[in-house]
Design a protein around this motif. Structure first.
Motif, PDB file in Angstrom:
ATOM      1  N   SER A  11       0.845  -1.189   0.000  1.00 61.39           N
ATOM      2  CA  SER A  11       0.000   0.000   0.000  1.00 61.39           C
ATOM      3  C   SER A  11       0.875   1.231   0.000  1.00 61.39           C
ATOM      4  CB  SER A  11      -0.879   0.034   1.240  1.00 61.39           C
ATOM      5  OG  SER A  11      -1.846  -0.959   1.152  1.00 61.39           O
ATOM      6  N   HIS A  12       0.388   2.270  -0.615  1.00 53.16           N
ATOM      7  CA  HIS A  12       1.128   3.521  -0.695  1.00 53.16           C
ATOM      8  C   HIS A  12       0.174   4.664  -0.422  1.00 53.16           C
ATOM      9  CE1 HIS A  12       4.466   1.390  -2.463  1.00 53.16           C
ATOM     10  NE2 HIS A  12       3.599   0.811  -3.256  1.00 53.16           N
ATOM     11  N   ILE A  13       0.542   5.511   0.482  1.00 53.57           N
ATOM     12  CA  ILE A  13      -0.185   6.749   0.678  1.00 53.57           C
ATOM     13  C   ILE A  13       0.767   7.839   0.234  1.00 53.57           C
ATOM     14  CG2 ILE A  13      -1.238   8.314   2.344  1.00 53.57           C
ATOM     15  CD1 ILE A  13      -1.864   5.883   4.063  1.00 53.57           C
ATOM     16  N   LEU A  14       0.454   8.487  -0.863  1.00 49.99           N
ATOM     17  CA  LEU A  14       1.326   9.496  -1.443  1.00 49.99           C
ATOM     18  C   LEU A  14       0.649  10.838  -1.395  1.00 49.99           C
ATOM     19  CD1 LEU A  14       2.377   7.475  -4.576  1.00 49.99           C
ATOM     20  CD2 LEU A  14       3.638   7.728  -2.472  1.00 49.99           C
ATOM     21  N   GLY A  15       1.418  11.867  -1.516  1.00 48.50           N
ATOM     22  CA  GLY A  15       0.810  13.188  -1.603  1.00 48.50           C
ATOM     23  C   GLY A  15       1.564  14.210  -0.804  1.00 48.50           C
ATOM     24  N   THR A  16       0.842  15.064  -0.120  1.00 48.57           N
ATOM     25  CA  THR A  16       1.434  16.190   0.593  1.00 48.57           C
ATOM     26  C   THR A  16       2.200  15.705   1.812  1.00 48.57           C
ATOM     27  OG1 THR A  16      -0.459  16.485   2.034  1.00 48.57           O
ATOM     28  CG2 THR A  16      -0.530  17.618  -0.090  1.00 48.57           C
ATOM     29  N   SER A  17       2.860  16.646   2.471  1.00 46.50           N
ATOM     30  CA  SER A  17       3.646  16.293   3.647  1.00 46.50           C
ATOM     31  C   SER A  17       2.771  15.809   4.795  1.00 46.50           C
ATOM     32  CB  SER A  17       4.476  17.496   4.086  1.00 46.50           C
ATOM     33  OG  SER A  17       3.615  18.576   4.384  1.00 46.50           O
ATOM     34  N   LEU A  79      13.692  10.371  -9.675  1.00 43.80           N
ATOM     35  CA  LEU A  79      12.302  10.253  -9.215  1.00 43.80           C
ATOM     36  C   LEU A  79      11.625   9.048  -9.853  1.00 43.80           C
ATOM     37  CD1 LEU A  79      10.977  13.900  -8.990  1.00 43.80           C
ATOM     38  CD2 LEU A  79      10.859  12.171  -7.207  1.00 43.80           C
ATOM     39  N   CYS A  80      11.895   8.836 -11.116  1.00 44.79           N
ATOM     40  CA  CYS A  80      11.345   7.667 -11.810  1.00 44.79           C
ATOM     41  C   CYS A  80      11.743   6.393 -11.068  1.00 44.79           C
ATOM     42  CB  CYS A  80      11.854   7.647 -13.251  1.00 44.79           C
ATOM     43  SG  CYS A  80      11.395   6.175 -14.183  1.00 44.79           S
ATOM     44  N   ILE A  81      12.994   6.283 -10.715  1.00 46.83           N
ATOM     45  CA  ILE A  81      13.496   5.088 -10.029  1.00 46.83           C
ATOM     46  C   ILE A  81      12.884   4.953  -8.638  1.00 46.83           C
ATOM     47  CG2 ILE A  81      15.569   4.043  -9.016  1.00 46.83           C
ATOM     48  CD1 ILE A  81      17.091   5.252 -11.495  1.00 46.83           C
ATOM     49  N   GLU A  82      12.777   6.060  -7.917  1.00 47.64           N
ATOM     50  CA  GLU A  82      12.196   6.008  -6.568  1.00 47.64           C
ATOM     51  C   GLU A  82      10.750   5.501  -6.616  1.00 47.64           C
ATOM     52  OE1 GLU A  82      13.629   6.405  -3.540  1.00 47.64           O
ATOM     53  OE2 GLU A  82      15.473   6.518  -4.711  1.00 47.64           O
ATOM     54  N   TYR A  83       9.961   6.030  -7.543  1.00 52.54           N
ATOM     55  CA  TYR A  83       8.572   5.573  -7.645  1.00 52.54           C
ATOM     56  C   TYR A  83       8.496   4.140  -8.164  1.00 52.54           C
ATOM     57  CZ  TYR A  83       6.569  10.046  -6.340  1.00 52.54           C
ATOM     58  OH  TYR A  83       6.199  11.158  -5.638  1.00 52.54           O
ATOM     59  N   GLY A  87       6.760   0.591  -6.555  1.00 49.68           N
ATOM     60  CA  GLY A  87       5.682  -0.058  -7.294  1.00 49.68           C
ATOM     61  C   GLY A  87       4.620   0.913  -7.775  1.00 49.68           C
ATOM     62  N   VAL A  88       4.915   2.200  -7.791  1.00 47.25           N
ATOM     63  CA  VAL A  88       3.973   3.221  -8.258  1.00 47.25           C
ATOM     64  C   VAL A  88       4.340   3.510  -9.722  1.00 47.25           C
ATOM     65  CG1 VAL A  88       2.953   5.488  -7.782  1.00 47.25           C
ATOM     66  CG2 VAL A  88       3.907   4.145  -5.906  1.00 47.25           C
ATOM     67  N   TYR A  89       3.949   2.574 -10.580  1.00 43.38           N
ATOM     68  CA  TYR A  89       4.448   2.569 -11.951  1.00 43.38           C
ATOM     69  C   TYR A  89       3.932   3.713 -12.819  1.00 43.38           C
ATOM     70  CZ  TYR A  89       6.118  -2.013 -10.567  1.00 43.38           C
ATOM     71  OH  TYR A  89       6.746  -3.040  -9.905  1.00 43.38           O
ATOM     72  N   ASP A  90       2.694   4.129 -12.647  1.00 45.01           N
ATOM     73  CA  ASP A  90       2.187   5.238 -13.463  1.00 45.01           C
ATOM     74  C   ASP A  90       2.988   6.515 -13.213  1.00 45.01           C
ATOM     75  OD1 ASP A  90       0.275   3.599 -14.560  1.00 45.01           O
ATOM     76  OD2 ASP A  90      -1.356   4.322 -13.295  1.00 45.01           O
ATOM     77  N   THR A  91       3.271   6.807 -11.966  1.00 42.97           N
ATOM     78  CA  THR A  91       4.054   7.992 -11.623  1.00 42.97           C
ATOM     79  C   THR A  91       5.494   7.824 -12.102  1.00 42.97           C
ATOM     80  OG1 THR A  91       2.644   8.353  -9.699  1.00 42.97           O
ATOM     81  CG2 THR A  91       4.757   9.514  -9.730  1.00 42.97           C
ATOM     82  N   ALA A  92       6.034   6.632 -11.946  1.00 45.41           N
ATOM     83  CA  ALA A  92       7.396   6.368 -12.416  1.00 45.41           C
ATOM     84  C   ALA A  92       7.496   6.564 -13.922  1.00 45.41           C
ATOM     85  CB  ALA A  92       7.806   4.944 -12.042  1.00 45.41           C
ATOM     86  N   LEU A  93       6.515   6.045 -14.672  1.00 45.18           N
ATOM     87  CA  LEU A  93       6.520   6.228 -16.130  1.00 45.18           C
ATOM     88  C   LEU A  93       6.412   7.697 -16.505  1.00 45.18           C
ATOM     89  CD1 LEU A  93       4.324   3.265 -17.419  1.00 45.18           C
ATOM     90  CD2 LEU A  93       6.727   3.707 -17.963  1.00 45.18           C
ATOM     91  N   TYR A  94       5.611   8.444 -15.778  1.00 47.20           N
ATOM     92  CA  TYR A  94       5.489   9.872 -16.043  1.00 47.20           C
ATOM     93  C   TYR A  94       6.857  10.546 -15.940  1.00 47.20           C
ATOM     94  CZ  TYR A  94       4.733  14.807 -15.226  1.00 47.20           C
ATOM     95  OH  TYR A  94       4.829  16.169 -15.293  1.00 47.20           O
ATOM     96  N   TYR A  95       7.549  10.336 -14.813  1.00 40.46           N
ATOM     97  CA  TYR A  95       8.849  10.980 -14.629  1.00 40.46           C
ATOM     98  C   TYR A  95       9.886  10.455 -15.625  1.00 40.46           C
ATOM     99  CZ  TYR A  95       7.329  13.478 -10.488  1.00 40.46           C
ATOM    100  OH  TYR A  95       6.678  14.336  -9.633  1.00 40.46           O
ATOM    101  N   ILE A 119      12.408   2.918 -17.934  1.00 43.27           N
ATOM    102  CA  ILE A 119      11.116   2.567 -18.535  1.00 43.27           C
ATOM    103  C   ILE A 119      11.088   1.077 -18.874  1.00 43.27           C
ATOM    104  CG2 ILE A 119       9.634   2.934 -20.560  1.00 43.27           C
ATOM    105  CD1 ILE A 119      10.593   5.941 -20.413  1.00 43.27           C
ATOM    106  N   GLY A 120      12.207   0.556 -19.366  1.00 42.62           N
ATOM    107  CA  GLY A 120      12.299  -0.882 -19.634  1.00 42.62           C
ATOM    108  C   GLY A 120      12.082  -1.703 -18.374  1.00 42.62           C
TER     109      GLY A 120
END
Length: 181
Positions: A11-17, A79-83, A87-95, A119-120
Motif C-alpha cells: 500500500s502507498h499513501i502518497l501526496g502532501t507532507s 524520481l522515476c526510479i524512486e517511484y 511499485g507506483v508505476y504510473d508515476t514512475a513512467l510519467y517521470y 522505462i524498460g
C-alpha cells in the motif's frame, strides 16, 4: 476513540507532507479523534520508509529549482526510479518519459539511455516484455554510441531479467553474461 486500519501489502499513501508513505505490509494507520492521522510502522521498516519519502521530497524540491539542463534530467530519472522501487508505476513512467523528452531536447545521450533503462524496468515489472525489450535495445545502442560501459551492462542485465521472467532462460543467460563483459 482510535480506529486501526491495516494496510494491504504494497500500500502507498502518497501526496502532501501530511501523508506518510508506507512500504511495508506491517503498516497501520491509527485515526485519532482530533482528526489527526498518526502512522505506525514496524521498527524494522520505519527508517527506510521515511528516508524514501524524504528522498522523493528532496528530489521534488530540487526539480522546482532546476533549470532545463542535464541536472534536471538526472533528478527526473531519480524520481522515476524512486517511484518504480515503490511499485507506483504510473508515476514512475510519467517521470521517466518527462526525463527522456528533456534529454532528447538537450541531446543528452546518457540521460536518454537512463530513461530508456528505467522505462524498460517498469515495463518488465508490469509484464510488458515487448515494450521492455524495445527500451533496453534502444538504451544499449545509445550507451554503445557514447561508450558508457556501465550503461550497456545495466541494459543487458535488464534484457536478461525480462527474458528470465518470460521463461526464456537461454536468452536470459546470454544477456546476463553480456552484462558482465
Amino acid at each position: 476513540s482510535i480506529t486501526v486500519i491495516p494496510l494491504p501489502y504494497n500500500s502507498h499513501i502518497l501526496g502532501t507532507s501530511k501523508n506518510l508513505s508506507f512500504c511495508s505490509s506491517s503498516a497501520f494507520v491509527k485515526t485519532v479523534s482530533i482528526g489527526m492521522t498518526v502512522s505506525f510502522l514496524a521498527a524494522s521498516g520505519i527508517k527506510t520508509c521515511f528516508s524514501q519519502q524524504s528522498k522523493i521530497d528532496s528530489l521534488q524540491t530540487l526539480l522546482q529549482k532546476d533549470k532545463e539542463d542535464t541536472g534536471k534530467v538526472n533528478h527526473l530519472n531519480s524520481l522515476c526510479i524512486e517511484y518504480q522501487n515503490r511499485g507506483v508505476y504510473d508515476t514512475a513512467l510519467y517521470y521517466g518519459n518527462v526525463a527522456m523528452q528533456l534529454a532528447q531536447t538537450l541531446h543528452y545521450g546518457k540521460g536518454i539511455a537512463a530513461s530508456k533503462n528505467s522505462i524498460g524496468n517498469i515495463y518488465t515489472n508490469q509484464g510488458n516484455y515487448d515494450g521492455a525489450l524495445e527500451n533496453f535495445l534502444t538504451a544499449i545502442k545509445i550507451n554503445d554510441e557514447i561508450a558508457d560501459k556501465e550503461g550497456i551492462a545495466y541494459s543487458f542485465n535488464g534484457l536478461g531479467r525480462g527474458y528470465h521472467n518470460q521463461g526464456n532462460y537461454s536468452d536470459a543467460l546470454e544477456n546476463f553474461l553480456k552484462s558482465l563483459k
